[in-house]
Design a protein around this motif. Structure first.
Motif, PDB file in Angstrom:
ATOM      1  N   THR A   3      46.044  45.893  40.197  1.00 38.49           N
ATOM      2  CA  THR A   3      45.095  46.771  40.875  1.00 38.49           C
ATOM      3  C   THR A   3      43.894  45.949  41.329  1.00 38.49           C
ATOM      4  OG1 THR A   3      44.012  47.315  38.792  1.00 38.49           O
ATOM      5  CG2 THR A   3      45.793  48.757  39.506  1.00 38.49           C
ATOM      6  N   ILE A   4      43.452  46.215  42.530  1.00 34.39           N
ATOM      7  CA  ILE A   4      42.317  45.505  43.106  1.00 34.39           C
ATOM      8  C   ILE A   4      41.174  46.491  43.239  1.00 34.39           C
ATOM      9  CG2 ILE A   4      41.463  44.247  45.106  1.00 34.39           C
ATOM     10  CD1 ILE A   4      44.323  43.308  45.596  1.00 34.39           C
ATOM     11  N   THR A   5      40.036  46.160  42.664  1.00 33.72           N
ATOM     12  CA  THR A   5      38.882  47.043  42.729  1.00 33.72           C
ATOM     13  C   THR A   5      38.187  46.901  44.078  1.00 33.72           C
ATOM     14  OG1 THR A   5      37.381  45.400  41.809  1.00 33.72           O
ATOM     15  CG2 THR A   5      38.568  46.796  40.238  1.00 33.72           C
ATOM     16  N   GLU A   6      37.294  47.827  44.352  1.00 27.33           N
ATOM     17  CA  GLU A   6      36.526  47.773  45.590  1.00 27.33           C
ATOM     18  C   GLU A   6      35.630  46.542  45.624  1.00 27.33           C
ATOM     19  OE1 GLU A   6      36.769  49.762  48.284  1.00 27.33           O
ATOM     20  OE2 GLU A   6      38.470  50.673  47.243  1.00 27.33           O
ATOM     21  N   LEU A   7      35.104  46.159  44.474  1.00 25.24           N
ATOM     22  CA  LEU A   7      34.248  44.977  44.398  1.00 25.24           C
ATOM     23  C   LEU A   7      35.027  43.712  44.740  1.00 25.24           C
ATOM     24  CD1 LEU A   7      31.273  44.636  43.721  1.00 25.24           C
ATOM     25  CD2 LEU A   7      31.927  44.062  41.396  1.00 25.24           C
ATOM     26  N   GLN A   8      36.283  43.647  44.306  1.00 28.28           N
ATOM     27  CA  GLN A   8      37.123  42.499  44.640  1.00 28.28           C
ATOM     28  C   GLN A   8      37.468  42.474  46.122  1.00 28.28           C
ATOM     29  OE1 GLN A   8      40.238  43.163  41.768  1.00 28.28           O
ATOM     30  NE2 GLN A   8      39.467  41.538  40.443  1.00 28.28           N
ATOM     31  N   LYS A   9      37.664  43.637  46.731  1.00 27.50           N
ATOM     32  CA  LYS A   9      37.918  43.689  48.170  1.00 27.50           C
ATOM     33  C   LYS A   9      36.703  43.189  48.945  1.00 27.50           C
ATOM     34  CE  LYS A   9      41.102  47.591  47.951  1.00 27.50           C
ATOM     35  NZ  LYS A   9      41.306  49.006  48.299  1.00 27.50           N
ATOM     36  N   LEU A  48      32.385  37.609  43.134  1.00 26.78           N
ATOM     37  CA  LEU A  48      32.786  39.011  43.194  1.00 26.78           C
ATOM     38  C   LEU A  48      34.280  39.188  42.926  1.00 26.78           C
ATOM     39  CD1 LEU A  48      30.759  40.289  46.280  1.00 26.78           C
ATOM     40  CD2 LEU A  48      30.404  40.889  43.885  1.00 26.78           C
ATOM     41  N   ILE A  49      35.075  38.213  43.318  1.00 23.99           N
ATOM     42  CA  ILE A  49      36.524  38.342  43.136  1.00 23.99           C
ATOM     43  C   ILE A  49      36.920  38.203  41.674  1.00 23.99           C
ATOM     44  CG2 ILE A  49      38.762  37.280  43.641  1.00 23.99           C
ATOM     45  CD1 ILE A  49      37.623  36.528  46.389  1.00 23.99           C
ATOM     46  N   ILE A  50      36.467  37.141  41.028  1.00 26.64           N
ATOM     47  CA  ILE A  50      36.921  36.898  39.656  1.00 26.64           C
ATOM     48  C   ILE A  50      35.874  37.228  38.606  1.00 26.64           C
ATOM     49  CG2 ILE A  50      38.578  35.156  40.370  1.00 26.64           C
ATOM     50  CD1 ILE A  50      36.691  33.015  39.380  1.00 26.64           C
ATOM     51  N   GLY A  51      34.681  37.580  39.018  1.00 26.78           N
ATOM     52  CA  GLY A  51      33.641  37.935  38.061  1.00 26.78           C
ATOM     53  C   GLY A  51      32.718  36.758  37.798  1.00 26.78           C
ATOM     54  N   LEU A  52      31.483  37.073  37.469  1.00 23.10           N
ATOM     55  CA  LEU A  52      30.478  36.040  37.272  1.00 23.10           C
ATOM     56  C   LEU A  52      30.768  35.180  36.046  1.00 23.10           C
ATOM     57  CD1 LEU A  52      27.892  34.955  38.495  1.00 23.10           C
ATOM     58  CD2 LEU A  52      26.619  36.557  37.064  1.00 23.10           C
ATOM     59  N   ARG A  53      31.213  35.807  34.964  1.00 21.36           N
ATOM     60  CA  ARG A  53      31.491  35.061  33.730  1.00 21.36           C
ATOM     61  C   ARG A  53      32.662  34.094  33.921  1.00 21.36           C
ATOM     62  NH1 ARG A  53      31.687  38.062  28.119  1.00 21.36           N
ATOM     63  NH2 ARG A  53      29.530  38.235  28.769  1.00 21.36           N
ATOM     64  N   LYS A  54      33.741  34.554  34.561  1.00 20.28           N
ATOM     65  CA  LYS A  54      34.891  33.679  34.793  1.00 20.28           C
ATOM     66  C   LYS A  54      34.562  32.569  35.791  1.00 20.28           C
ATOM     67  CE  LYS A  54      38.510  36.978  33.651  1.00 20.28           C
ATOM     68  NZ  LYS A  54      39.649  37.751  34.144  1.00 20.28           N
ATOM     69  N   THR A  55      33.699  32.879  36.768  1.00 15.76           N
ATOM     70  CA  THR A  55      33.283  31.853  37.715  1.00 15.76           C
ATOM     71  C   THR A  55      32.514  30.753  37.008  1.00 15.76           C
ATOM     72  OG1 THR A  55      33.164  33.491  39.478  1.00 15.76           O
ATOM     73  CG2 THR A  55      32.017  31.432  39.855  1.00 15.76           C
ATOM     74  N   CYS A  56      31.571  31.148  36.162  1.00 17.21           N
ATOM     75  CA  CYS A  56      30.808  30.150  35.398  1.00 17.21           C
ATOM     76  C   CYS A  56      31.718  29.368  34.456  1.00 17.21           C
ATOM     77  CB  CYS A  56      29.684  30.824  34.617  1.00 17.21           C
ATOM     78  SG  CYS A  56      28.349  31.422  35.657  1.00 17.21           S
ATOM     79  N   PHE A  57      32.669  30.056  33.825  1.00 19.18           N
ATOM     80  CA  PHE A  57      33.593  29.359  32.939  1.00 19.18           C
ATOM     81  C   PHE A  57      34.460  28.368  33.714  1.00 19.18           C
ATOM     82  CE2 PHE A  57      37.737  29.058  30.790  1.00 19.18           C
ATOM     83  CZ  PHE A  57      37.323  28.510  29.585  1.00 19.18           C
ATOM     84  N   PHE A  58      34.887  28.740  34.927  1.00 15.75           N
ATOM     85  CA  PHE A  58      35.704  27.838  35.728  1.00 15.75           C
ATOM     86  C   PHE A  58      34.927  26.595  36.128  1.00 15.75           C
ATOM     87  CE2 PHE A  58      37.027  26.346  39.934  1.00 15.75           C
ATOM     88  CZ  PHE A  58      38.321  25.962  39.642  1.00 15.75           C
ATOM     89  N   PHE A  59      33.714  26.774  36.623  1.00 12.75           N
ATOM     90  CA  PHE A  59      32.946  25.645  37.125  1.00 12.75           C
ATOM     91  C   PHE A  59      32.400  24.753  36.015  1.00 12.75           C
ATOM     92  CE2 PHE A  59      32.643  28.019  41.151  1.00 12.75           C
ATOM     93  CZ  PHE A  59      32.967  26.998  42.012  1.00 12.75           C
ATOM     94  N   PHE A  60      32.071  25.319  34.866  1.00  9.68           N
ATOM     95  CA  PHE A  60      31.381  24.546  33.840  1.00  9.68           C
ATOM     96  C   PHE A  60      32.258  24.225  32.638  1.00  9.68           C
ATOM     97  CE2 PHE A  60      27.975  26.754  36.167  1.00  9.68           C
ATOM     98  CZ  PHE A  60      27.349  25.630  36.666  1.00  9.68           C
ATOM     99  N   GLN A  61      33.548  24.007  32.861  1.00 12.38           N
ATOM    100  CA  GLN A  61      34.405  23.470  31.810  1.00 12.38           C
ATOM    101  C   GLN A  61      34.091  21.995  31.630  1.00 12.38           C
ATOM    102  OE1 GLN A  61      38.488  24.230  32.788  1.00 12.38           O
ATOM    103  NE2 GLN A  61      38.200  26.440  32.852  1.00 12.38           N
TER     104      GLN A  61
END
Length: 133
Positions: A3-9, A48-61
């Motif tokens: 399911t894709i939320t409106e925020l992800q769209k 917006l697509i993957i969320g702020l927390r996951k974005t930070c986790f992706f970039f700052f590994q």
């Protein structure tokens, strides 16, 4: 089914516009305003697509800090109106950040489209053992 939320769209549209503005900025001889606007839209869309927390986790590994510093340093250089140097730094950081994703993308492109030479090229870039002929 996913399911894709409106925020992800909205995020997909924002990231798409960001890539469009980056491409337009490159085509217009590295226009720093278009590149800066595209970078900001792309990063906002990704968040917006993957969320702020996951974005930070992706970039700052820990193992991606060098690539992240090059990518975000390139964004900063573009914002400071050094577009050519900024895009070079961004490209190096982007390639190192997403190098694990490239074989998956090339495999998808090789299997999704049945174009004779191009699909063989994508399969070779994926790492598969197929001949070019």
């Amino acid at each position: 089914m996913i399911t894709i939320t409106e925020l992800q769209k909205i995020g997909v549209g924002t990231a798409g516009f960001g890539l469009f503005f980056i491409l337009l900025g490159i085509l217009l001889y590295f226009d720093s305003v278009l590149l800066a606007f595209g970078n900001l839209l792309f990063l906002a869309g990704l968040s917006l697509i993957i969320g702020l927390r996951k974005t930070c986790f992706f970039f700052f590994q820990w193992h991606k800090l060098k690539a992240t510093s090059f990518f975000l340093g390139g964004v900063a250089m573009v914002l400071l109106r050094w577009p050519l140097l900024g895009m070079i730094l961004e490209a190096y950081g982007f390639i190192n950040l997403f190098k694990g994703f490239f074989p998956v993308a090339f495999g998808f492109l090789g299997n999704a489209f049945d174009i004779p030479y191009l699909s063989a090229l994508f399969r070779r870039l994926q790492g598969g053992s197929s001949s070019m002929v």
